[in-house]
Design a protein around this motif. Structure first.
Motif, PDB file in Angstrom:
ATOM      1  N   GLU A  45      27.359  38.365  50.166  1.00  0.00           N
ATOM      2  CA  GLU A  45      28.106  38.944  49.063  1.00  0.00           C
ATOM      3  C   GLU A  45      27.979  40.460  49.018  1.00  0.00           C
ATOM      4  O   GLU A  45      28.870  41.145  48.512  1.00  0.00           O
ATOM      5  CB  GLU A  45      27.630  38.354  47.733  1.00  0.00           C
ATOM      6  CG  GLU A  45      27.863  36.859  47.587  1.00  0.00           C
ATOM      7  CD  GLU A  45      29.329  36.485  47.524  1.00  0.00           C
ATOM      8  OE1 GLU A  45      30.179  37.385  47.364  1.00  0.00           O
ATOM      9  OE2 GLU A  45      29.637  35.294  47.641  1.00  0.00           O
ATOM     10  N   GLU A  89      25.913  38.453  43.672  1.00  0.00           N
ATOM     11  CA  GLU A  89      27.063  39.165  44.237  1.00  0.00           C
ATOM     12  C   GLU A  89      26.616  40.502  44.834  1.00  0.00           C
ATOM     13  O   GLU A  89      25.615  40.551  45.527  1.00  0.00           O
ATOM     14  CB  GLU A  89      28.150  39.325  43.169  1.00  0.00           C
ATOM     15  CG  GLU A  89      28.868  38.026  42.815  1.00  0.00           C
ATOM     16  CD  GLU A  89      29.961  37.639  43.796  1.00  0.00           C
ATOM     17  OE1 GLU A  89      30.266  38.432  44.707  1.00  0.00           O
ATOM     18  OE2 GLU A  89      30.531  36.534  43.647  1.00  0.00           O
ATOM     19  N   TRP A 103      28.133  36.922  39.637  1.00  0.00           N
ATOM     20  CA  TRP A 103      29.551  36.610  39.507  1.00  0.00           C
ATOM     21  C   TRP A 103      29.975  36.461  38.044  1.00  0.00           C
ATOM     22  O   TRP A 103      30.879  37.130  37.569  1.00  0.00           O
ATOM     23  CB  TRP A 103      29.846  35.341  40.298  1.00  0.00           C
ATOM     24  CG  TRP A 103      31.284  34.944  40.360  1.00  0.00           C
ATOM     25  CD1 TRP A 103      32.374  35.718  40.055  1.00  0.00           C
ATOM     26  CD2 TRP A 103      31.800  33.671  40.757  1.00  0.00           C
ATOM     27  NE1 TRP A 103      33.534  35.019  40.244  1.00  0.00           N
ATOM     28  CE2 TRP A 103      33.217  33.749  40.676  1.00  0.00           C
ATOM     29  CE3 TRP A 103      31.213  32.488  41.182  1.00  0.00           C
ATOM     30  CZ2 TRP A 103      34.037  32.676  40.998  1.00  0.00           C
ATOM     31  CZ3 TRP A 103      32.032  31.417  41.510  1.00  0.00           C
ATOM     32  CH2 TRP A 103      33.423  31.512  41.415  1.00  0.00           C
ATOM     33  N   GLU A 127      33.579  39.896  35.339  1.00  0.00           N
ATOM     34  CA  GLU A 127      32.888  39.405  36.528  1.00  0.00           C
ATOM     35  C   GLU A 127      32.298  40.559  37.341  1.00  0.00           C
ATOM     36  O   GLU A 127      32.718  41.704  37.224  1.00  0.00           O
ATOM     37  CB  GLU A 127      33.859  38.608  37.403  1.00  0.00           C
ATOM     38  CG  GLU A 127      34.385  37.354  36.733  1.00  0.00           C
ATOM     39  CD  GLU A 127      35.291  36.527  37.642  1.00  0.00           C
ATOM     40  OE1 GLU A 127      35.589  36.978  38.774  1.00  0.00           O
ATOM     41  OE2 GLU A 127      35.696  35.433  37.219  1.00  0.00           O
ATOM     42  N   TRP A 129      31.643  41.496  41.379  1.00  0.00           N
ATOM     43  CA  TRP A 129      31.955  41.091  42.761  1.00  0.00           C
ATOM     44  C   TRP A 129      31.178  41.945  43.769  1.00  0.00           C
ATOM     45  O   TRP A 129      30.471  41.404  44.599  1.00  0.00           O
ATOM     46  CB  TRP A 129      33.463  41.202  43.010  1.00  0.00           C
ATOM     47  CG  TRP A 129      34.257  40.052  42.459  1.00  0.00           C
ATOM     48  CD1 TRP A 129      34.077  39.437  41.251  1.00  0.00           C
ATOM     49  CD2 TRP A 129      35.370  39.398  43.081  1.00  0.00           C
ATOM     50  NE1 TRP A 129      35.001  38.442  41.083  1.00  0.00           N
ATOM     51  CE2 TRP A 129      35.816  38.391  42.177  1.00  0.00           C
ATOM     52  CE3 TRP A 129      36.041  39.555  44.287  1.00  0.00           C
ATOM     53  CZ2 TRP A 129      36.893  37.543  42.476  1.00  0.00           C
ATOM     54  CZ3 TRP A 129      37.123  38.726  44.572  1.00  0.00           C
ATOM     55  CH2 TRP A 129      37.534  37.732  43.677  1.00  0.00           C
ATOM     56  N   ASN A 174      36.836  42.911  47.198  1.00  0.00           N
ATOM     57  CA  ASN A 174      35.504  42.320  47.204  1.00  0.00           C
ATOM     58  C   ASN A 174      34.484  43.341  47.695  1.00  0.00           C
ATOM     59  O   ASN A 174      34.389  44.427  47.146  1.00  0.00           O
ATOM     60  CB  ASN A 174      35.512  41.036  48.044  1.00  0.00           C
ATOM     61  CG  ASN A 174      34.449  40.047  47.619  1.00  0.00           C
ATOM     62  OD1 ASN A 174      33.590  40.343  46.796  1.00  0.00           O
ATOM     63  ND2 ASN A 174      34.498  38.854  48.172  1.00  0.00           N
TER      64      ASN A 174
END
Length: 256
Positions: A45, A89, A103, A127, A129, A174
């Motif tokens: 991540e 993340e 997340w 959220e 990311w 992302n």
């Protein structure tokens, strides 16, 4: 007279030329420079290099952790577990602190560098990311086209940047990395890294990771490209993906 002016305005709108869409950003295939082992159990991540140390964060509830990794061998040198209820993340290094996000739930953490001992926490809306920094602020992605720039001391939002491609907002941004005045971002569930102008938010170029994906040849649809690390001291750029067996050094794209 009013009716005549109104009709003239309508006629002008009907006959005005359609706006011309900006040209698509150039696409450049990634060129592999070197390869290194990568832990196939790591659902990557976040990825970064800080003062010669490679750090990686992994996701999924019950499996999330943050680790310091030997780049050449892939061996985990230190590890900090995330609570089993959380999905880990992105990460970013700032001075002697590593920040991490999760997340859901708006829960962020601080960790000492390089020991990865938990030293505190912080909150954010929405959220989490991915993260990076531009030398002044931390930068957070949340799956939307909007990147948030955070004050490193307070973690409060000081700026928002909408990312666009050919004039349209680009979602699913992302993993992030800041490289020589550009923001690089994996676009989730694609093979692309986009090159973003941090002043305007416009995508100025695209890196196609097809050569890397062809080498790892994974059938799991979730094992997507995700992980960009730039060694600012050595000038080297790395990329990997979720559960990939390989960490790739790739050539810097044209213009960087």
């Amino acid at each position: 007279m009013i009716r005549i002016l109104l009709l003239a305005a309508v006629f002008a709108l009907q006959t005005a030329p359609e706006p011309v869409a900006p040209p698509p950003p150039p696409i450049e295939q990634a060129r592999i420079v070197a390869t290194y082992p990568h832990d196939t159990s790591a659902f990557t991540e976040g990825l970064l290099i800080d003062r010669g140390h490679l750090y990686e964060s992994t996701g999924r509830e019950g499996q999330s952790d943050i680790r310091r990794v030997d780049l050449k061998t892939g061996r985990v040198l230190a590890r900090a577990k995330i609570a089993a209820s959380l999905f880990g993340e992105g990460i970013v290094a700032w001075r002697n602190t590593l920040f991490s996000v999760t997340w859901h739930g708006g829960q962020g953490f601080r960790w000492t560098l390089p020991t990865l001992k938990r030293s505190g926490g912080f909150r954010y809306a929405g959220e989490g990311w991915a993260m990076t920094d531009d030398g002044r602020n931390l930068i957070l992605s949340d799956g939307t086209p909007v990147l948030r720039f955070l004050d490193p001391v307070t973690q409060k939002v000081v700026r928002r940047l909408t990312v666009t491609i050919q004039g349209r907002p680009l979602e699913r941004l992302n993993e992030l990395e800041y490289v020589k005045g550009e923001l690089l971002a994996n676009v989730w569930m694609t093979r692309y890294i986009v090159r973003i102008d941090p002043a305007t938010g416009k995508v100025k170029g695209i890196i196609d990771l097809t050569p890397l994906i062809a080498q790892v040849a994974l059938g799991d649809r979730d094992s997507v490209a995700n992980g960009i690390a730039y060694d600012r001291d050595a000038g080297k750029l790395y990329a990997t993906g979720k559960n990939w067996p390989t960490l790739f050094e790739i050539a810097l794209p044209a213009g960087l």
